[in-house]
Design a protein around this motif. Structure first.
Motif, PDB file in Angstrom:
ATOM      1  N   ILE A 124      48.518  39.427  67.679  1.00  0.00           N
ATOM      2  CA  ILE A 124      47.851  40.095  68.795  1.00  0.00           C
ATOM      3  C   ILE A 124      47.497  41.531  68.400  1.00  0.00           C
ATOM      4  O   ILE A 124      46.396  42.021  68.693  1.00  0.00           O
ATOM      5  CB  ILE A 124      48.752  40.070  70.044  1.00  0.00           C
ATOM      6  N   GLN A 125      48.407  42.210  67.691  1.00  0.00           N
ATOM      7  CA  GLN A 125      48.126  43.569  67.228  1.00  0.00           C
ATOM      8  C   GLN A 125      46.921  43.581  66.284  1.00  0.00           C
ATOM      9  O   GLN A 125      46.057  44.451  66.375  1.00  0.00           O
ATOM     10  CB  GLN A 125      49.354  44.136  66.511  1.00  0.00           C
ATOM     11  N   TYR A 126      46.883  42.603  65.378  1.00  0.00           N
ATOM     12  CA  TYR A 126      45.785  42.541  64.406  1.00  0.00           C
ATOM     13  C   TYR A 126      44.455  42.260  65.111  1.00  0.00           C
ATOM     14  O   TYR A 126      43.408  42.810  64.749  1.00  0.00           O
ATOM     15  CB  TYR A 126      46.061  41.468  63.349  1.00  0.00           C
ATOM     16  N   THR A 127      44.490  41.403  66.137  1.00  0.00           N
ATOM     17  CA  THR A 127      43.269  41.105  66.898  1.00  0.00           C
ATOM     18  C   THR A 127      42.755  42.367  67.577  1.00  0.00           C
ATOM     19  O   THR A 127      41.546  42.650  67.565  1.00  0.00           O
ATOM     20  CB  THR A 127      43.546  40.016  67.954  1.00  0.00           C
ATOM     21  N   HIS A 128      43.656  43.148  68.159  1.00  0.00           N
ATOM     22  CA  HIS A 128      43.249  44.403  68.788  1.00  0.00           C
ATOM     23  C   HIS A 128      42.621  45.339  67.758  1.00  0.00           C
ATOM     24  O   HIS A 128      41.559  45.941  68.013  1.00  0.00           O
ATOM     25  CB  HIS A 128      44.457  45.085  69.443  1.00  0.00           C
ATOM     26  N   ALA A 129      43.256  45.471  66.603  1.00  0.00           N
ATOM     27  CA  ALA A 129      42.724  46.364  65.549  1.00  0.00           C
ATOM     28  C   ALA A 129      41.351  45.870  65.069  1.00  0.00           C
ATOM     29  O   ALA A 129      40.455  46.679  64.806  1.00  0.00           O
ATOM     30  CB  ALA A 129      43.705  46.428  64.381  1.00  0.00           C
ATOM     31  N   ARG A 130      41.194  44.549  64.970  1.00  0.00           N
ATOM     32  CA  ARG A 130      39.906  43.974  64.544  1.00  0.00           C
ATOM     33  C   ARG A 130      38.807  44.349  65.546  1.00  0.00           C
ATOM     34  O   ARG A 130      37.688  44.706  65.161  1.00  0.00           O
ATOM     35  CB  ARG A 130      40.029  42.456  64.435  1.00  0.00           C
ATOM     36  N   ILE A 131      39.120  44.271  66.843  1.00  0.00           N
ATOM     37  CA  ILE A 131      38.124  44.610  67.864  1.00  0.00           C
ATOM     38  C   ILE A 131      37.773  46.097  67.787  1.00  0.00           C
ATOM     39  O   ILE A 131      36.605  46.481  67.859  1.00  0.00           O
ATOM     40  CB  ILE A 131      38.650  44.264  69.276  1.00  0.00           C
ATOM     41  N   LYS A 132      38.782  46.938  67.626  1.00  0.00           N
ATOM     42  CA  LYS A 132      38.515  48.382  67.550  1.00  0.00           C
ATOM     43  C   LYS A 132      37.641  48.715  66.345  1.00  0.00           C
ATOM     44  O   LYS A 132      36.766  49.577  66.416  1.00  0.00           O
ATOM     45  CB  LYS A 132      39.840  49.152  67.474  1.00  0.00           C
ATOM     46  N   SER A 133      37.877  48.006  65.244  1.00  0.00           N
ATOM     47  CA  SER A 133      37.055  48.206  64.052  1.00  0.00           C
ATOM     48  C   SER A 133      35.607  47.791  64.326  1.00  0.00           C
ATOM     49  O   SER A 133      34.659  48.489  63.942  1.00  0.00           O
ATOM     50  CB  SER A 133      37.632  47.390  62.891  1.00  0.00           C
ATOM     51  N   LEU A 134      35.440  46.647  64.985  1.00  0.00           N
ATOM     52  CA  LEU A 134      34.099  46.159  65.333  1.00  0.00           C
ATOM     53  C   LEU A 134      33.371  47.169  66.214  1.00  0.00           C
ATOM     54  O   LEU A 134      32.201  47.512  65.969  1.00  0.00           O
ATOM     55  CB  LEU A 134      34.218  44.813  66.064  1.00  0.00           C
ATOM     56  N   LEU A 135      34.058  47.665  67.246  1.00  0.00           N
ATOM     57  CA  LEU A 135      33.427  48.614  68.174  1.00  0.00           C
ATOM     58  C   LEU A 135      33.066  49.913  67.474  1.00  0.00           C
ATOM     59  O   LEU A 135      32.016  50.514  67.742  1.00  0.00           O
ATOM     60  CB  LEU A 135      34.366  48.888  69.360  1.00  0.00           C
ATOM     61  N   GLN A 136      33.936  50.321  66.554  1.00  0.00           N
ATOM     62  CA  GLN A 136      33.656  51.567  65.816  1.00  0.00           C
ATOM     63  C   GLN A 136      32.432  51.396  64.920  1.00  0.00           C
ATOM     64  O   GLN A 136      31.548  52.260  64.876  1.00  0.00           O
ATOM     65  CB  GLN A 136      34.871  51.955  64.979  1.00  0.00           C
ATOM     66  N   LYS A 137      32.372  50.266  64.200  1.00  0.00           N
ATOM     67  CA  LYS A 137      31.223  50.018  63.306  1.00  0.00           C
ATOM     68  C   LYS A 137      29.917  49.918  64.095  1.00  0.00           C
ATOM     69  O   LYS A 137      28.854  50.282  63.597  1.00  0.00           O
ATOM     70  CB  LYS A 137      31.448  48.732  62.516  1.00  0.00           C
ATOM     71  N   ALA A 138      30.017  49.417  65.334  1.00  0.00           N
ATOM     72  CA  ALA A 138      28.813  49.266  66.160  1.00  0.00           C
ATOM     73  C   ALA A 138      28.430  50.571  66.849  1.00  0.00           C
ATOM     74  O   ALA A 138      27.375  50.639  67.497  1.00  0.00           O
ATOM     75  CB  ALA A 138      29.053  48.185  67.211  1.00  0.00           C
ATOM     76  N   GLY A 139      29.266  51.598  66.697  1.00  0.00           N
ATOM     77  CA  GLY A 139      29.011  52.852  67.387  1.00  0.00           C
ATOM     78  C   GLY A 139      29.060  52.669  68.895  1.00  0.00           C
ATOM     79  O   GLY A 139      28.323  53.307  69.645  1.00  0.00           O
ATOM     80  N   TYR A 140      29.948  51.779  69.332  1.00  0.00           N
ATOM     81  CA  TYR A 140      29.985  51.376  70.740  1.00  0.00           C
ATOM     82  C   TYR A 140      30.543  52.477  71.626  1.00  0.00           C
ATOM     83  O   TYR A 140      31.536  53.109  71.322  1.00  0.00           O
ATOM     84  CB  TYR A 140      30.859  50.130  70.889  1.00  0.00           C
ATOM     85  N   ASP A 141      29.871  52.680  72.744  1.00  0.00           N
ATOM     86  CA  ASP A 141      30.341  53.595  73.783  1.00  0.00           C
ATOM     87  C   ASP A 141      29.987  52.942  75.107  1.00  0.00           C
ATOM     88  O   ASP A 141      28.808  52.821  75.456  1.00  0.00           O
ATOM     89  CB  ASP A 141      29.658  54.948  73.644  1.00  0.00           C
ATOM     90  N   PHE A 142      30.996  52.506  75.865  1.00  0.00           N
ATOM     91  CA  PHE A 142      30.702  51.759  77.090  1.00  0.00           C
ATOM     92  C   PHE A 142      29.839  52.572  78.043  1.00  0.00           C
ATOM     93  O   PHE A 142      28.924  52.045  78.688  1.00  0.00           O
ATOM     94  CB  PHE A 142      31.989  51.327  77.800  1.00  0.00           C
ATOM     95  N   ALA A 143      30.135  53.863  78.141  1.00  0.00           N
ATOM     96  CA  ALA A 143      29.362  54.704  79.052  1.00  0.00           C
ATOM     97  C   ALA A 143      27.875  54.655  78.694  1.00  0.00           C
ATOM     98  O   ALA A 143      27.002  54.743  79.561  1.00  0.00           O
ATOM     99  CB  ALA A 143      29.871  56.141  78.988  1.00  0.00           C
ATOM    100  N   TYR A 144      27.603  54.487  77.400  1.00  0.00           N
ATOM    101  CA  TYR A 144      26.211  54.424  76.939  1.00  0.00           C
ATOM    102  C   TYR A 144      25.670  52.995  77.045  1.00  0.00           C
ATOM    103  O   TYR A 144      24.555  52.754  77.480  1.00  0.00           O
ATOM    104  CB  TYR A 144      26.121  54.905  75.488  1.00  0.00           C
TER     105      TYR A 144
END
Length: 593
Positions: free
Chosen positions: A476-496
């Motif tokens: 579960i920890q690794y899955t969370h880290a994988r998602i955070k990595s994906l969001l970072q690479k995508a330059g994701y910002d929910f507000a945007y």
């Protein structure tokens, strides 16, 4: 009104219109539709049959036709025997995701105005915490956090057993063989040092017993007549009489233990709002005994001892005060229960104690009920089973039980070894590595112990718990880290990124339905005092994300902005649920691994 509430209301209306009958709300039974059938929500029709006077299939068809006609979101239905499977429009789930799941308040509850106390840990001050204490502490902490997340005002309490013959044994052995040793001079945690002298007492006591048996005494006689036990009993009498040098030694050695416990509690990530000490509570309860005698709940035997007769309740007669006027354990518990209620006026009080005390708590709660305590119905015993280790997996320094500090150290070391083999931390500095190994090791330990229903006895294998695949904390920890990595690479910002209306795939539909259950999973786990419900739900969420991740073309490369943003939003909500849910369980999820 969510779709489930809408379906319940419409089903009641259907029964009234179709069959001129009043269907009680509690007889509308909704389930998730089984994966082999079309649909998302299933109504169990059997309770309706007695109103319709038709077969289950015909009744289900009547209801299905009515619901499709009266609920816009219900697009189709199919009948399997007595089960009505409803298909809900994708647009409903997309709208639910965009309005509810993406709301920052999703999964949070307003205060419900109720107070609850959770008492856990409750160690003896003659030895360090062990594996059994670890399960106790993790259960108590996570149940308290679940209740807090559900809207309760929670007080975490630790009732410390800091008096009695057990601590006198350690004190006496230190006096005889300690040569002034301190935690500082021994380079040892204080609880370990005091535990060391408890073990020394036991060894020397056994030697004396064997010597007396050689002189012709029986086992029982030798145990009573051994000089060491007599000295320890005399020390306890001196403590109760307030002899200054005994009190001073008691305070000093207990102080060492508390310093040691503080380190163990910090390593386990648990805390307390209030400490009670048996040295302050052991005389409580005598007023309660007087109250019980006056009310006729207790009775006196000719020798002056006080009892309660619980045979009509399927239990037995229970001693509540000795003939000499001294307390027994339940006397103290009666007094402490009253004191805790007087202090906090809580609606509920949960005792986290192993299942060997099941009978004790049945008796305690029943006595308080018979005494007419208005708050007795709010008392609960969270009973849990023992923890076993595969033989030979770990040896404690005493050779009998597994020390909590040793276990934590081994978990961190195992996490380090397994993580370094995967070669994923080459760019981490030493501080980051240390934090990561701690979080993985403790995440593995906590999740493994919490994913099992409390009442069950469990077999804990430290190596098996640290696996980056399967139903484990590190997965579960690794899955969370994988998602955070994906969001970072995508330059994701929910507000945007904002809300993104897009068609959804069957797997995305499954994801949204599973994510939508998060608040109810918290409430169910809190109501049943079972962190296992939340733990296993989080595993399903992590597993579902990995299915979505592997089935979906690379999200970052998606050219349709609405689809891309929607999938990033799905990932974002998953990460939030995993992080918040694991936090409630007392487990940190790293941002990268």
């Amino acid at each position: 009104m969510n779709i489930e509430q809408h379906i319940v209301a419409a089903t009641i209306a259907a029964v009234k219109e179709l069959y001129s009958q009043e269907l009680p709300e509690n007889q509308v039974n909704l389930q998730d539709t089984r994966t082999e059938f079309e649909g998302q929500i299933t109504i169990v029709v059997f309770p309706v049959v007695r109103f319709s006077k038709k077969s289950p299939e015909a009744t289900a068809t009547d209801l299905g036709e009515y619901l499709v006609k009266h609920i816009e979101e219900v697009t189709a239905f199919n009948v399997v025997k007595g089960f009505l499977n409803l298909s809900i429009a994708d647009s409903y789930w997309v709208n639910l995701f965009n309005t509810a799941l993406l709301n920052p308040e999703f999964g949070t509850f307003k205060p419900n105005g109720k107070k609850v106390m959770v008492e856990y840990s409750s160690p003896n001050t003659n030895k360090p915490l062990h594996l059994g204490h670890v399960r106790n502490n993790l259960l108590g902490y996570s149940v308290a956090e679940l209740l807090k997340a559900s809207g309760y005002e929670v007080t975490k309490v630790n009732l410390v057993n800091d008096r009695g013959i057990h601590i006198c044994k350690s004190m006496l052995a230190w006096q005889k063989w300690g040569n002034g040793e301190t935690p500082e001079s021994a380079l040892m945690k204080g609880d370990h040092l005091v535990g060391k002298y408890y073990v020394i007492f036991d060894k020397e006591y056994k030697k004396e017993i064997e010597a007396l048996k050689l002189e012709g005494q029986t086992e029982d006689e030798a145990k009573k007549n051994a000089p060491l036990i007599k000295e320890a009993q005399k020390m306890l009498q001196d403590w109760e009489a307030g002899v200054p040098e005994v009190i001073e030694l008691w305070k000093k050695m207990n102080g060492w233990v508390y310093d040691g416990f503080a380190v163990s509690y910090k390593n386990l990530g648990v805390d307390f709002d209030k400490y009670y000490y048996e040295s302050n509570t052991y005389l409580l309860g005598k007023d309660t005994v007087d109250e019980g005698l006056a009310k006729g709940v207790f009775f006196k035997k000719p020798d002056g001892s006080v009892w309660i007769d619980l045979t009509t309740d399927g239990l037995d007669q229970k001693l509540v005060l000795r003939a000499d006027g001294t307390s027994v354990y339940i006397t103290q518990d009666l007094g402490t229960a009253q004191m805790k209620y007087d202090d906090f006026k809580m609606d509920e009080s949960i005792y986290v104690v192993g299942n060997e005390q099941d009978y004790h708590f049945k008796v305690l709660f029943l006595i308080l009920e018979k005494l007419g305590k208005s708050w007795a119905n709010g008392l609960h015993h969270l009973s849990y089973g023992m923890v076993d280790l595969p033989s030979g997996k770990m040896k404690s320094r005493e050779g009998t039980v597994v020390d909590a500090d040793d276990l934590v150290a081994e978990m961190i070391e195992t996490a380090r070894a397994k993580t370094e083999v995967l070669g994923k931390v080459n760019d981490f500095d030493e501080a980051e590595k240390k934090s990561l190994y701690y979080n993985i090791g403790m995440g593995a330990l906590k999740y493994f112990l919490l994913k099992v229903e409390p009442k069950k006895r469990l077999l804990f294998d430290p190596a098996e718990s640290i696996d980056f695949q399967g139903n484990t904390g590190p997965f579960i920890q690794y899955t969370h880290a994988r998602i955070k990595s994906l969001l970072q690479k995508a330059g994701y910002d929910f507000a945007y990124a904002g809300i993104a209306d897009a068609a959804i795939t069957p797997t995305e539909l499954e994801m949204i339905m599973l994510q939508a259950k998060y608040p109810s999973e918290i409430q169910t786990a809190a109501r049943t005092h079972s962190p296992a419900i939340l733990a296993n739900y989080l595993y399903e969420v992590a597993k579902m994300f990995n299915k979505f991740y592997h089935e979906t073309p690379p999200i970052i490369k998606e050219e349709n902005d609405a689809v891309k943003n929607h999938r990033l939003n799905l990932s974002f909500v998953t990460a939030n649920i995993l992080k918040d849910g694991m936090r409630i369980l007392g487990i940190a999820v790293p941002e990268r691994m």
